[in-house]
Design a protein around this motif. Structure first.
Motif, mmCIF file in Angstrom:
data_model
loop_
_atom_site.group_PDB
_atom_site.id
_atom_site.type_symbol
_atom_site.label_atom_id
_atom_site.label_comp_id
_atom_site.label_asym_id
_atom_site.label_seq_id
_atom_site.Cartn_x
_atom_site.Cartn_y
_atom_site.Cartn_z
ATOM 1 N N PHE A 161 0.811 -1.217 0.000
ATOM 2 C CA PHE A 161 0.000 0.000 0.000
ATOM 3 C C PHE A 161 0.843 1.265 0.000
ATOM 4 N N GLY A 162 2.164 1.109 -0.032
ATOM 5 C CA GLY A 162 3.045 2.268 -0.093
ATOM 6 C C GLY A 162 3.458 2.761 1.287
ATOM 7 N N GLY A 163 4.419 3.663 1.288
ATOM 8 C CA GLY A 163 4.949 4.178 2.544
ATOM 9 C C GLY A 163 5.938 3.207 3.168
ATOM 10 N N GLU A 164 6.414 3.569 4.355
ATOM 11 C CA GLU A 164 7.359 2.745 5.085
ATOM 12 C C GLU A 164 7.013 2.744 6.569
ATOM 13 N N VAL A 165 7.463 1.704 7.258
ATOM 14 C CA VAL A 165 7.321 1.611 8.709
ATOM 15 C C VAL A 165 8.708 1.414 9.302
ATOM 16 N N ASP A 166 9.068 2.234 10.274
ATOM 17 C CA ASP A 166 10.332 2.063 10.987
ATOM 18 C C ASP A 166 10.133 0.970 12.032
ATOM 19 N N THR A 167 10.722 -0.199 11.776
ATOM 20 C CA THR A 167 10.489 -1.353 12.641
ATOM 21 C C THR A 167 10.953 -1.110 14.060
ATOM 22 N N VAL A 168 12.106 -0.457 14.218
ATOM 23 C CA VAL A 168 12.645 -0.218 15.560
ATOM 24 C C VAL A 168 11.681 0.645 16.362
ATOM 25 N N GLN A 169 11.222 1.744 15.765
ATOM 26 C CA GLN A 169 10.273 2.615 16.462
ATOM 27 C C GLN A 169 8.965 1.886 16.738
ATOM 28 N N PHE A 170 8.500 1.114 15.750
ATOM 29 C CA PHE A 170 7.241 0.403 15.909
ATOM 30 C C PHE A 170 7.305 -0.583 17.070
#
Length: 281
Positions: A161-170
């Motif tokens: 769906f686009g975009g990114e997720v910062d795994t560490v922050q998440f």
């Protein structure tokens, strides 16, 4: 000492992810044709490890490994990968594992998967990509919980769906799971164990869908319920990146008329999401 090479596969999210008995876990979904490949050229006369395209996490892991074996830190590390970053496909974990393997190959180090896990966990919460088969894995502490073997034959129609997720922050965000959610994690884990033991794809796909539903409260995916209905129509399951942007429909690899089914499913998905980025595995 020689030019060392190492590689590591990526993932398409996770089959299941959650908490059982206060232990964070995920069940891996390895995708062999998603791959990070590393080359290490040692240079004992240099004082630092360098990269043309610096990948900080992989560099840090490489330095930890060399310090553990009391090796000179000098050398050149190069990593090439076809795994998109920020999508929940284990791009940074694969880079870390590939880098460690390349350095270990260069110096003929007696590296184990447990050692790789320990180093990777010092850098960030890590996927269990150092294991080729499907495993349950404590991604916070970098510890193997249980191995399940290989997935039964499958097809995956995935999309982003686009975009990114910062795994560490998440992963630093406290997840507000309810008691019912914890019961679902146990159910999903047991379905995976039984599904692999019996080579029963329907049990595995049920587990992935259960886990994806819980994650919808934490990191919701657009059009989730429309796609869940599609998955049910094709006797498949929903699989998601629990800390990423991708979602897909997992299909039994032994379905009759597979090409026709995948083509029809892809068309229906495109009707729901205009111009989705579709990937077939």
């Amino acid at each position: 000492m020689r030019i060392g090479k190492g590689s590591c596969h990526g993932t398409f999210g996770e089959l299941v992810q959650g908490i059982i008995d206060e232990k964070h876990f995920l069940i891996t979904f390895p995708i062999p044709n998603l791959k990070s490949e590393a080359v290490f050229i040692p240079n004992p006369r240099a004082s630092e490890m360098t990269m043309g395209d610096p990948k900080v996490k992989a560099l840090k892991a490489g330095k930890i490994l060399m310090q553990q074996f009391d090796l000179p830190l000098g050398g050149s590390l190069d990593i090439r990968s076809n795994i998109p970053s920020g999508k929940g496909m284990a791009s940074s974990s694969a880079d870390i594992v590939a880098a460690i393997r390349a350095i270990a190959d260069s110096y003929s180090l007696p590296i184990t998967k447990e050692m790789i896990s320990s180093i990777a966990a010092q850098v960030e919460p890590t996927d269990g990509v150092m294991y080729d088969e499907v495993v349950a894995y404590d991604y916070i502490h970098g510890e193997l919980i249980e191995g399940f073997g290989t997935l039964p034959s499958f097809h995956l129609v995935g999309f982003d769906f686009g975009g990114e997720v910062d795994t560490v922050q998440f992963n630093h965000i406290e997840k507000e799971y309810k008691q019912q959610d914890h019961a679902i994690f146990i159910q999903a884990y047991e379905l995976i164990r039984e599904g692999f033991g019996r080579r029963d794809f329907s049990l595995i796909s049920k587990a992935t869908t259960l886990s994806a539903r819980v994650n919808q409260k934490i990191l919701p995916k657009p059009f989730f319920y429309e796609f869940e209905k599609l998955a049910q129509d094709y006797q498949g399951g929903i699989v998601v990146a629990h800390s990423g942007t991708v979602m897909g429909i997992l299909l039994d690899g032994n379905l009759p008329n597979q090409n026709e089914v995948i083509s029809d499913l892809s068309r229906q998905m495109s009707d729901i999401v205009k111009n989705p980025i579709l990937t077939l595995f």
